[in-house]
Design a protein around this motif. Structure first.
Motif, PDB file in Angstrom:
ATOM      1  N   UNK A 188       0.852  -1.188   0.000  1.00  0.00           N
ATOM      2  CA  UNK A 188       0.000   0.000   0.000  1.00  0.00           C
ATOM      3  C   UNK A 188       0.889   1.240   0.000  1.00  0.00           C
ATOM      4  N   UNK A 189       0.550   2.237  -0.828  1.00  0.00           N
ATOM      5  CA  UNK A 189       1.382   3.430  -0.965  1.00  0.00           C
ATOM      6  C   UNK A 189       0.517   4.674  -0.792  1.00  0.00           C
ATOM      7  N   UNK A 190       1.020   5.638  -0.053  1.00  0.00           N
ATOM      8  CA  UNK A 190       0.373   6.939   0.087  1.00  0.00           C
ATOM      9  C   UNK A 190       1.334   8.039  -0.355  1.00  0.00           C
ATOM     10  N   UNK A 191       0.806   8.988  -1.126  1.00  0.00           N
ATOM     11  CA  UNK A 191       1.578  10.162  -1.531  1.00  0.00           C
ATOM     12  C   UNK A 191       1.261  11.287  -0.565  1.00  0.00           C
ATOM     13  N   UNK A 192       2.289  11.782   0.128  1.00  0.00           N
ATOM     14  CA  UNK A 192       2.084  12.877   1.063  1.00  0.00           C
ATOM     15  C   UNK A 192       2.194  14.240   0.411  1.00  0.00           C
ATOM     16  N   UNK A 193       3.095  14.366  -0.579  1.00  0.00           N
ATOM     17  CA  UNK A 193       3.274  15.667  -1.220  1.00  0.00           C
ATOM     18  C   UNK A 193       4.168  15.580  -2.435  1.00  0.00           C
ATOM     19  N   UNK A 194       3.960  16.504  -3.364  1.00  0.00           N
ATOM     20  CA  UNK A 194       4.770  16.675  -4.570  1.00  0.00           C
ATOM     21  C   UNK A 194       5.110  18.154  -4.657  1.00  0.00           C
ATOM     22  N   UNK A 195       6.405  18.489  -4.756  1.00  0.00           N
ATOM     23  CA  UNK A 195       6.762  19.903  -4.815  1.00  0.00           C
ATOM     24  C   UNK A 195       7.172  20.312  -6.226  1.00  0.00           C
ATOM     25  N   UNK A 199      10.013  16.458  -6.441  1.00  0.00           N
ATOM     26  CA  UNK A 199      10.259  15.521  -5.351  1.00  0.00           C
ATOM     27  C   UNK A 199       8.909  15.027  -4.824  1.00  0.00           C
ATOM     28  N   UNK A 200       8.873  13.770  -4.431  1.00  0.00           N
ATOM     29  CA  UNK A 200       7.662  13.175  -3.859  1.00  0.00           C
ATOM     30  C   UNK A 200       7.998  12.637  -2.479  1.00  0.00           C
ATOM     31  N   UNK A 201       7.185  12.947  -1.491  1.00  0.00           N
ATOM     32  CA  UNK A 201       7.308  12.362  -0.159  1.00  0.00           C
ATOM     33  C   UNK A 201       6.044  11.571   0.128  1.00  0.00           C
ATOM     34  N   UNK A 202       6.197  10.448   0.808  1.00  0.00           N
ATOM     35  CA  UNK A 202       5.043   9.626   1.145  1.00  0.00           C
ATOM     36  C   UNK A 202       5.448   8.447   1.980  1.00  0.00           C
ATOM     37  N   UNK A 203       4.635   7.393   1.941  1.00  0.00           N
ATOM     38  CA  UNK A 203       4.909   6.211   2.754  1.00  0.00           C
ATOM     39  C   UNK A 203       4.399   4.967   2.045  1.00  0.00           C
ATOM     40  N   UNK A 236       5.519   8.255   8.567  1.00  0.00           N
ATOM     41  CA  UNK A 236       4.532   8.605   7.546  1.00  0.00           C
ATOM     42  C   UNK A 236       4.611  10.089   7.172  1.00  0.00           C
ATOM     43  N   UNK A 237       5.434  10.463   6.189  1.00  0.00           N
ATOM     44  CA  UNK A 237       5.442  11.844   5.697  1.00  0.00           C
ATOM     45  C   UNK A 237       4.081  12.206   5.099  1.00  0.00           C
ATOM     46  N   UNK A 238       3.599  13.409   5.414  1.00  0.00           N
ATOM     47  CA  UNK A 238       2.268  13.816   4.954  1.00  0.00           C
ATOM     48  C   UNK A 238       2.287  15.079   4.109  1.00  0.00           C
ATOM     49  N   UNK A 239       3.399  15.819   4.078  1.00  0.00           N
ATOM     50  CA  UNK A 239       3.456  17.068   3.315  1.00  0.00           C
ATOM     51  C   UNK A 239       4.901  17.385   2.976  1.00  0.00           C
ATOM     52  N   UNK A 240       5.094  18.132   1.870  1.00  0.00           N
ATOM     53  CA  UNK A 240       6.426  18.444   1.378  1.00  0.00           C
ATOM     54  C   UNK A 240       6.403  19.832   0.756  1.00  0.00           C
ATOM     55  N   UNK A 241       7.370  20.688   1.139  1.00  0.00           N
ATOM     56  CA  UNK A 241       7.399  22.030   0.549  1.00  0.00           C
ATOM     57  C   UNK A 241       8.505  22.148  -0.489  1.00  0.00           C
ATOM     58  N   UNK A 242       8.635  23.350  -1.083  1.00  0.00           N
ATOM     59  CA  UNK A 242       9.607  23.541  -2.160  1.00  0.00           C
ATOM     60  C   UNK A 242      11.048  23.629  -1.672  1.00  0.00           C
TER      61      UNK A 242
END
Length: 283
Positions: A188-195, A199-203, A236-242
């Motif tokens: 199972x994959x979750x996308x937390x953020x794309x900047x 870059x993609x952060x998730x779990x 579990x990363x949930x958000x990602x900034x620039x």
């Protein structure tokens, strides 16, 4: 370590005009959705409702455009909506039982899900619908350059997901994560953020060496870094900034804590004390 054997494929997109969009200009109603950021003494709230039971906002851009989902009339499902800054509501009438908006960028591109495929609504009102590989394709984030990140199933029966990053032309890379063999091979994959640096952060959650766990990841220019807080059963990363900074949570001794990753400085965990829990969660 990571499977990216199907890199640089070209997605098959179906482009058409809006699917039974309903544009509405209506007065404010129940359910607070928008917050205008002003000093505390001068906060202004705009309230609106789209569905009869709930209206769930998922994202807002710098122009004040909001997207999300609402409870569909006469069904147990959901539909996607867009609310423009001038108050105009757009209901996207998909034939799927469950659909909703997930992300919007500064140009007004909206991505979301509609049954087993995802949609991309362009600022001019046209749509692109995409299904990758097997089925159940989701679009979870869109950045300023129109890159889209989401997931799809490599194997539906065994519930093995993969993550993709697609550019504005439909070209994409994909990868999945380490896992045990059948029958404990679900991923199972979750996308937390794309900047805006793509870059993609998730779990991802899977069995590894017979142990079930949730691990964080950071994707950057084809390289994937696994993120694990020492001693945690969940990262579990949930958000990602620039700036490449990540916010999310981990779980230590059955208590959630916040974490942040400063780019180039390692993984830092900020543990909540009991007073913090009481203050923020009313416990």
């Amino acid at each position: 370590m990571f499977d990216n054997s199907r890199d640089n494929r070209k997605a098959q997109r179906t482009t058409n005009h809006p699917l039974n969009e309903i544009h509405m200009k209506r007065p404010s109603s129940v359910l607070a959705i928008l917050i205008l950021s002003l000093p505390f003494s001068a906060q202004k709230w705009t309230e609106f409702a789209v569905g009869p039971n709930y209206t769930y906002p998922a994202a807002i851009n710098n122009s004040g455009l909001v997207t999300g989902s609402y409870s569909a009339f006469n069904t147990n499902g959901s539909k996607a909506f867009i609310r423009n800054a001038d108050g105009t509501l757009i209901r996207i009438q998909s034939n799927a039982l469950y659909s909703g908006g997930a992300s919007v960028n500064s140009s007004g591109d909206v991505v979301g899900y509609a049954g087993k495929s995802w949609f991309h609504r362009l600022p001019d009102g046209t749509f692109q619908r995409v299904s990758l590989y097997c089925c159940a394709t989701s679009a979870l984030s869109v950045n300023g350059a129109g890159y889209i990140a989401g997931t799809f199933f490599l194997n539906w029966q065994r519930k093995i997901r993969a993550l993709y990053l697609m550019d504005a032309t439909g070209k994409y890379v994909q990868f999945t994560f380490p896992h045990d063999k059948y029958p404990h091979d679900s991923v199972s994959i979750e996308v937390g953020g794309l900047n805006n640096s793509n870059q993609i952060a998730g779990s991802w959650t899977a069995y590894r060496n017979g142990v079930f766990g949730c691990h964080g990841f950071l994707y950057d220019a084809g390289k994937i870094t696994q993120l694990d807080v020492t001693g945690a059963v969940v990262t579990q990363p949930r958000a990602l900034n620039d700036n490449g900074e990540i916010a999310g949570l981990d779980r230590l001794r059955r208590r959630d804590t916040w974490l942040s990753l400063d780019r180039g400085a390692g993984l830092h965990t900020i543990r909540r004390t009991a007073s913090h829990v009481d203050q923020h969660y009313g416990r």
